[in-house]
Design an enzyme around this catalytic site. Structure first.
Site, PDB file in Angstrom:
ATOM      1  N   ARG A  98       2.431 -19.011 -16.235  1.00 45.34           N
ATOM      2  CA  ARG A  98       2.405 -20.391 -15.740  1.00 45.34           C
ATOM      3  C   ARG A  98       2.122 -20.245 -14.247  1.00 45.34           C
ATOM      4  O   ARG A  98       2.783 -19.482 -13.567  1.00 45.34           O
ATOM      5  CB  ARG A  98       3.751 -21.087 -15.977  1.00 45.34           C
ATOM      6  N   SER A  99       1.113 -20.947 -13.762  1.00 43.45           N
ATOM      7  CA  SER A  99       0.669 -20.731 -12.379  1.00 43.45           C
ATOM      8  C   SER A  99       0.852 -21.973 -11.522  1.00 43.45           C
ATOM      9  O   SER A  99       0.171 -22.977 -11.727  1.00 43.45           O
ATOM     10  CB  SER A  99      -0.811 -20.314 -12.387  1.00 43.45           C
TER      11      SER A  99
ATOM     12  N   ASP B 159       5.324 -24.746 -30.089  1.00 40.47           N
ATOM     13  CA  ASP B 159       5.941 -26.077 -30.159  1.00 40.47           C
ATOM     14  C   ASP B 159       5.184 -27.012 -31.113  1.00 40.47           C
ATOM     15  O   ASP B 159       5.741 -27.995 -31.590  1.00 40.47           O
ATOM     16  CB  ASP B 159       5.985 -26.726 -28.763  1.00 40.47           C
TER      17      ASP B 159
ATOM     18  N   ASP C  10       3.023 -29.199 -30.395  1.00 41.19           N
ATOM     19  CA  ASP C  10       3.213 -30.532 -29.805  1.00 41.19           C
ATOM     20  C   ASP C  10       1.945 -31.060 -29.143  1.00 41.19           C
ATOM     21  O   ASP C  10       2.005 -31.821 -28.188  1.00 41.19           O
ATOM     22  CB  ASP C  10       4.357 -30.477 -28.776  1.00 41.19           C
TER      23      ASP C  10
ATOM     24  N   ARG D  97      22.467 -17.391 -43.056  1.00 40.93           N
ATOM     25  CA  ARG D  97      23.063 -17.926 -44.286  1.00 40.93           C
ATOM     26  C   ARG D  97      23.958 -16.867 -44.942  1.00 40.93           C
ATOM     27  O   ARG D  97      25.025 -17.190 -45.485  1.00 40.93           O
ATOM     28  CB  ARG D  97      21.967 -18.359 -45.269  1.00 40.93           C
TER      29      ARG D  97
ATOM     30  N   ARG E 214      10.682 -27.596 -26.966  1.00 39.59           N
ATOM     31  CA  ARG E 214      10.745 -28.599 -25.888  1.00 39.59           C
ATOM     32  C   ARG E 214      11.112 -29.965 -26.456  1.00 39.59           C
ATOM     33  O   ARG E 214      12.081 -30.081 -27.169  1.00 39.59           O
ATOM     34  CB  ARG E 214       9.408 -28.698 -25.143  1.00 39.59           C
TER      35      ARG E 214
ATOM     36  N   ALA F 249      18.697 -26.552 -45.034  1.00 36.41           N
ATOM     37  CA  ALA F 249      19.798 -26.886 -44.119  1.00 36.41           C
ATOM     38  C   ALA F 249      20.427 -28.227 -44.507  1.00 36.41           C
ATOM     39  O   ALA F 249      19.786 -29.078 -45.121  1.00 36.41           O
ATOM     40  CB  ALA F 249      19.268 -26.951 -42.692  1.00 36.41           C
TER      41      ALA F 249
ATOM     42  N   ARG G 108      30.027 -21.672 -35.578  1.00 38.77           N
ATOM     43  CA  ARG G 108      29.433 -20.762 -34.605  1.00 38.77           C
ATOM     44  C   ARG G 108      28.047 -21.281 -34.217  1.00 38.77           C
ATOM     45  O   ARG G 108      27.407 -22.013 -34.993  1.00 38.77           O
ATOM     46  CB  ARG G 108      29.271 -19.354 -35.201  1.00 38.77           C
TER      47      ARG G 108
ATOM     48  N   HIS H  68      13.748 -16.651 -27.381  1.00 44.16           N
ATOM     49  CA  HIS H  68      12.361 -16.172 -27.305  1.00 44.16           C
ATOM     50  C   HIS H  68      11.932 -15.293 -28.469  1.00 44.16           C
ATOM     51  O   HIS H  68      10.743 -14.950 -28.570  1.00 44.16           O
ATOM     52  CB  HIS H  68      12.126 -15.452 -25.973  1.00 44.16           C
TER      53      HIS H  68
END
Ligand SMILES: Nc1ncnc2c1ncn2[C@@H]1O[C@H](COP(=O)(O)OP(=O)(O)OP(=O)(O)O)[C@@H](O)[C@H]1O
Ligand SMILES: O=P(O)(O)OC[C@H]1O[C@](O)(CO)[C@@H](O)[C@@H]1O
Length: 323
Positions: free
Chosen positions: A73-74, A129, A131, A156, A173, A188, A246, A252
């Site tokens: 990322r710049s 993501d 997105d 599980r 995000r 789930a 928990r 990552h």
């Protein structure tokens, strides 16, 4: 004279970038283009980390996660003066076309760069993501979902052995795609995503009844974009539902790992379409995938619109609670 074309990775790395690099070199050479790599994303454009690429550079990388040429990322690329330096570097190598693997932020950056300096580019949607508006699929999502599935399956095992609730946080995000698809495909009991308002109170009675009826454990998949902290959800399980809880934040690990067959194949197709587009007058576009087909879309339609979660997936989220 053969034209020069470069590829770079920008924003979060994804599994699928290495297969894309491999095909980029092969397909560029097949089309009589000279392939170049820009190392470390827009930072490398500014610092002239640009080199010719050959078959040797991409040997043995198709099965590797991450990206051999690095990403970043710049902050500097957000400034006009550094974009001017990036343009000088590209000119120095005689590069007039760029393929950019990245997310919507990267495409907005390239759009400005194109408008300022006329460097032709094609974006390939690449973010776990998922997105990005205008495409139903982004490179790397499939591998990420498979990594998450493996993690949830393992959790599980311990959840069921120990009779606990596990609150598992996925990345994404502001987008709940990873959490929603993972919840549906991992069975789930609870899924919380930023797109859908929720009130935990509404699940209390049902969850307590399920325990009374013999349920031993719960899996809750929660997207990082929700307002509440995952620890508060775990606390709710303990205090209101009455089951030890928990938290697991997957982090990552969701960005790495051996690219799936699907991501390798999509990398191949995205790259072919990107290069074809650049050779056929698509100068400022993103190659998108929808309903089994590829189309070049404008930056306006991709990077300046909000991604909407698929309505069918959202219906399935409702089904999760209506059984
Ligand atoms: N408006 C902009 N002008 C110039 N450059 C930009 C702009 N927006 C983003 N960029 C460049 O693109 C880079 C990547 O953007 P960003 O960090 O938003 O990731 P992304 O491409 O959206 O990927 P991910 O989904 O993985 O976060 C930024 O670090 C910056 O260098
Ligand atoms: O690796 P960084 O810079 O901490 O960014 C993490 C973010 O990047 C992504 O992995 C990809 O955009 C998000 O899911 C996550 O919120």
């Amino acid at each position: 004279m053969r034209k020069n074309i470069a590829i770079l990775c920008s924003g979060g790395d994804v599994s699928g970038m290495n297969p894309a690099l491999k095909h980029f070199v092969e397909y560029a050479l097949k089309n009589s283009l000279n392939p170049f790599f820009v190392y470390d994303g827009y930072e490398g454009l500014i610092d002239d980390k640009i080199d010719k690429a050959s078959y040797c550079d991409v040997a043995g990388i198709i099965n590797k996660g991450g990206t051999k040429i690095g990403s970043s990322r710049s902050r500097r690329f957000m400034q006009k003066k550094y974009r001017a330096i990036a343009k000088q570097n590209l000119d120095h190598h005689n590069i007039e076309m760029l393929v950019v693997l990245g997310g919507d932020g990267s495409f907005r950056g390239m759009d400005i760069f194109y408008k300022e300096h006329g460097v032709k580019f094609c974006g390939i949607p690449s973010t776990i993501d998922n997105d990005i508006a205008g495409t139903s699929y982004c490179l790397g999502v499939d591998t990420s979902l498979n990594i998450i599935r493996t993690a949830i399956d393992a959790i599980r095992d311990t959840a069921s052995s120990f009779g606990r609730a596990f609150v598992i946080e996925t990345m994404g995000r502001e987008c709940g795609y990873l959490a929603l698809v993972s919840a549906l495909t991992s069975g789930a009991e609870l899924c919380l995503i930023p797109e859908v308002p929720y009130n935990l109170e509404q699940y209390e009675e049902s969850f307590k009844n399920q325990i009374a009826a013999g349920r031993k454990y719960f899996l809750a998949i929660v997207s990082e974009g929700i307002k509440e902290d995952v620890r508060e959800i775990a606390q709710w399980f303990e205090e209101k539902v009455g089951i030890e809880a928990r938290v697991t934040i997957l982090g990552h690990m969701q960005r790495g790992g051996n690219p799936t067959v699907y991501d390798r194949l999509m990398a191949y197709k995205f790259v072919s379409h990107a290069i074809d587009g650049l050779l056929n007058e698509q100068h400022d576009s993103v190659i998108c995938y929808n309903d089994g087909g590829f189309t070049h879309k404008s930056i306006q339609d991709v990077a300046f619109q909000k991604y909407q979660l698929d309505s069918e997936l959202l219906c399935h989220l409702q089904d999760l609670y209506n059984v």
